[in-house]
Motif scaffolding. Structure first.
Motif, short mmCIF file in Angstrom:
data_model
loop_
_atom_site.label_atom_id
_atom_site.label_comp_id
_atom_site.label_asym_id
_atom_site.label_seq_id
_atom_site.Cartn_x
_atom_site.Cartn_y
_atom_site.Cartn_z
N SER A 10 0.85 -1.20 0.00
CA SER A 10 0.00 0.00 0.00
C SER A 10 0.87 1.23 0.00
O SER A 10 1.83 1.32 0.76
CB SER A 10 -0.91 0.02 1.23
OG SER A 10 -1.53 1.29 1.37
N SER A 11 0.50 2.21 -0.84
CA SER A 11 1.22 3.49 -0.82
C SER A 11 0.36 4.56 -0.17
O SER A 11 0.63 5.75 -0.31
CB SER A 11 1.57 3.91 -2.25
OG SER A 11 0.40 4.00 -3.04
N GLY A 12 -0.68 4.14 0.56
CA GLY A 12 -1.59 5.10 1.19
C GLY A 12 -1.76 4.86 2.67
O GLY A 12 -0.83 4.46 3.37
N ASN A 13 -2.98 5.10 3.15
CA ASN A 13 -3.27 5.03 4.58
C ASN A 13 -2.99 3.65 5.17
O ASN A 13 -2.53 3.55 6.31
CB ASN A 13 -4.74 5.40 4.84
CG ASN A 13 -5.01 6.86 4.58
OD1 ASN A 13 -4.19 7.71 4.85
ND2 ASN A 13 -6.17 7.16 4.03
N HIS A 14 -3.30 2.59 4.43
CA HIS A 14 -3.08 1.25 4.95
C HIS A 14 -1.59 1.01 5.22
O HIS A 14 -1.22 0.49 6.28
CB HIS A 14 -3.61 0.21 3.97
CG HIS A 14 -3.40 -1.21 4.41
ND1 HIS A 14 -4.17 -1.79 5.39
CD2 HIS A 14 -2.50 -2.14 4.02
CE1 HIS A 14 -3.76 -3.04 5.58
NE2 HIS A 14 -2.76 -3.27 4.76
N GLY A 15 -0.76 1.40 4.27
CA GLY A 15 0.68 1.24 4.46
C GLY A 15 1.19 2.02 5.66
O GLY A 15 2.00 1.52 6.45
N ASN A 35 5.77 1.40 -8.18
CA ASN A 35 6.90 2.25 -8.58
C ASN A 35 6.55 3.73 -8.52
O ASN A 35 7.41 4.58 -8.29
CB ASN A 35 7.35 1.89 -10.00
CG ASN A 35 8.05 0.54 -10.03
OD1 ASN A 35 8.75 0.17 -9.10
ND2 ASN A 35 7.84 -0.22 -11.11
N GLU A 36 5.27 4.04 -8.73
CA GLU A 36 4.84 5.43 -8.70
C GLU A 36 4.18 5.81 -7.38
O GLU A 36 3.35 6.70 -7.32
CB GLU A 36 3.85 5.70 -9.86
CG GLU A 36 4.45 5.46 -11.25
CD GLU A 36 5.67 6.33 -11.51
OE1 GLU A 36 5.64 7.51 -11.11
OE2 GLU A 36 6.63 5.84 -12.11
N GLY A 37 4.51 5.10 -6.30
CA GLY A 37 3.93 5.40 -4.99
C GLY A 37 4.28 6.80 -4.54
O GLY A 37 5.33 7.34 -4.87
N ARG A 54 9.81 -1.02 -3.80
CA ARG A 54 8.98 -0.61 -4.94
C ARG A 54 8.94 -1.75 -5.96
O ARG A 54 9.98 -2.19 -6.45
CB ARG A 54 9.53 0.66 -5.57
CG ARG A 54 9.41 1.89 -4.68
CD ARG A 54 9.89 3.15 -5.39
NE ARG A 54 9.75 4.33 -4.56
CZ ARG A 54 8.67 5.09 -4.52
NH1 ARG A 54 7.62 4.77 -5.28
NH2 ARG A 54 8.62 6.15 -3.74
N VAL A 55 7.72 -2.18 -6.26
CA VAL A 55 7.54 -3.28 -7.21
C VAL A 55 6.28 -3.02 -8.03
O VAL A 55 5.22 -2.73 -7.47
CB VAL A 55 7.39 -4.64 -6.47
CG1 VAL A 55 7.09 -5.74 -7.48
CG2 VAL A 55 8.63 -4.97 -5.68
N GLY A 56 6.39 -3.13 -9.35
CA GLY A 56 5.22 -3.09 -10.21
C GLY A 56 4.74 -1.69 -10.55
O GLY A 56 4.94 -0.75 -9.80
N TYR A 65 2.76 -9.55 -5.70
CA TYR A 65 4.15 -9.82 -5.37
C TYR A 65 4.34 -9.86 -3.85
O TYR A 65 5.02 -10.74 -3.32
CB TYR A 65 5.06 -8.75 -5.98
CG TYR A 65 6.53 -9.01 -5.77
CD1 TYR A 65 7.21 -9.91 -6.59
CD2 TYR A 65 7.23 -8.38 -4.75
CE1 TYR A 65 8.56 -10.17 -6.40
CE2 TYR A 65 8.58 -8.63 -4.55
CZ TYR A 65 9.24 -9.53 -5.38
OH TYR A 65 10.57 -9.78 -5.17
N ALA A 66 3.71 -8.90 -3.14
CA ALA A 66 3.84 -8.85 -1.69
C ALA A 66 3.26 -10.11 -1.05
O ALA A 66 3.84 -10.68 -0.11
CB ALA A 66 3.13 -7.61 -1.14
N ARG A 67 2.14 -10.58 -1.56
CA ARG A 67 1.53 -11.80 -1.02
C ARG A 67 2.46 -13.00 -1.24
O ARG A 67 2.61 -13.85 -0.37
CB ARG A 67 0.17 -12.05 -1.69
CG ARG A 67 -0.62 -13.18 -1.07
CD ARG A 67 -1.92 -13.42 -1.81
NE ARG A 67 -2.91 -12.39 -1.61
CZ ARG A 67 -3.74 -12.35 -0.58
NH1 ARG A 67 -3.66 -13.29 0.36
NH2 ARG A 67 -4.64 -11.39 -0.47
#
Length: 253
Positions: A10-15, A35-37, A54-56, A65-67
């Motif tokens: 996650s690049s947002g609140n969850h992360g 990559n664009e997080g 950073r992936v994808g 990928y994270a899973r």
């Protein structure tokens, strides 16, 4: 177990939430972002001493990928939306809405992977089924919107959007899809110019910073406002993760 640590995407609140919890509890964690997080969000995560990878180029690729990494390393994977506990946690917003606005007629919510709108919508439909749940998506990245139209989780082409928190495809088998089919009454797509204008509107009138995903919900309401005259409407402002570079461009118009 806790000693092995957790993985999320996650690049947002969850992360940010996972990183903060891991930091507080002393649990090893890795946050994968596209990559664009958002740089501001990833910098905030890094300040908590949580590593970022950073992936994808699409959120779906990052999640998959994270899973995979979590499975191979025997660590717990914490999905950003595709999990009953995550959905239930986000559903507490629905509880707060009904406590504050018992006469609520409709709620506008940004719709990405569907975790937020699934949780809020499921609670509202259980206690106040007449409340209309409106899912708002950026036209540039309308994954759940198109999946609901198709009646199945499909591959939806997605482009860059100010609403980074809702960008990208839907994970195959995501439980949020069926929940959205049950609780989302209508959906609306909004363009990038309207998202930016909505962000400027909230910043200028309420003096409150909001991110692109929140701007999507505001823009969705603005697009349909004439249909909701004399009704009690809530708009969920789901975050304020916006980089200073992006904010300057938005304010410049």
């Amino acid at each position: 177990t806790r000693s092995r640590g957790v993985v999320t995407a996650s690049s947002g609140n969850h992360g940010l939430g996972v990183a903060r919890a891991a930091s507080k509890l002393g649990v090893p964690a890795t946050v994968f972002v596209p990559n664009e997080g958002y740089d501001d969000t990833t910098e905030a995560i890094s300040r908590m001493n949580v590593p970022i990878e950073r992936v994808g180029d699409d959120r779906l690729h990052t999640e998959q990928y994270a899973r995979l990494i979590a499975t191979k390393s025997d660590r717990t994977y914490l999905p950003p939306y595709n999990d009953p506990a995550i959905i239930a946690g986000q559903g507490t917003i629905g509880v707060e809405l009904m406590e504050q606005l018992p006469s609520l007629d409709a709620v506008f919510i940004a719709m990405g992977g569907g975790g937020l709108i699934s949780g809020v919508g499921a609670y509202l439909k259980a206690v106040a089924p007449n409340v209309e749940v409106v899912g708002c998506s950026p036209a540039a990245s309308p994954a759940m919107h198109r999946c609901l139209e198709a009646g199945a989780i499909i591959d939806v082409p997605c482009r860059a959007t100010l609403s980074g928190a809702t960008a990208g495809g839907i994970e195959p088998g995501a439980i949020t899809f069926d929940i959205c089919r049950e609780v989302v009454d209508r959906t609306v797509l909004v363009g990038e110019a309207h998202i930016a204008a909505a962000m400027r509107h909230i910043i200028g009138t309420h003096h409150m910073l909001i991110e692109g995903a929140a701007g999507v919900a505001v823009a969705g309401y603005q697009q349909l406002a004439s249909e909701y005259q004399n009704k009690t409407v809530a708009i969920v402002l789901c975050g304020a993760n916006v980089s200073t570079t992006q904010l300057r461009k938005i304010l410049a118009g």
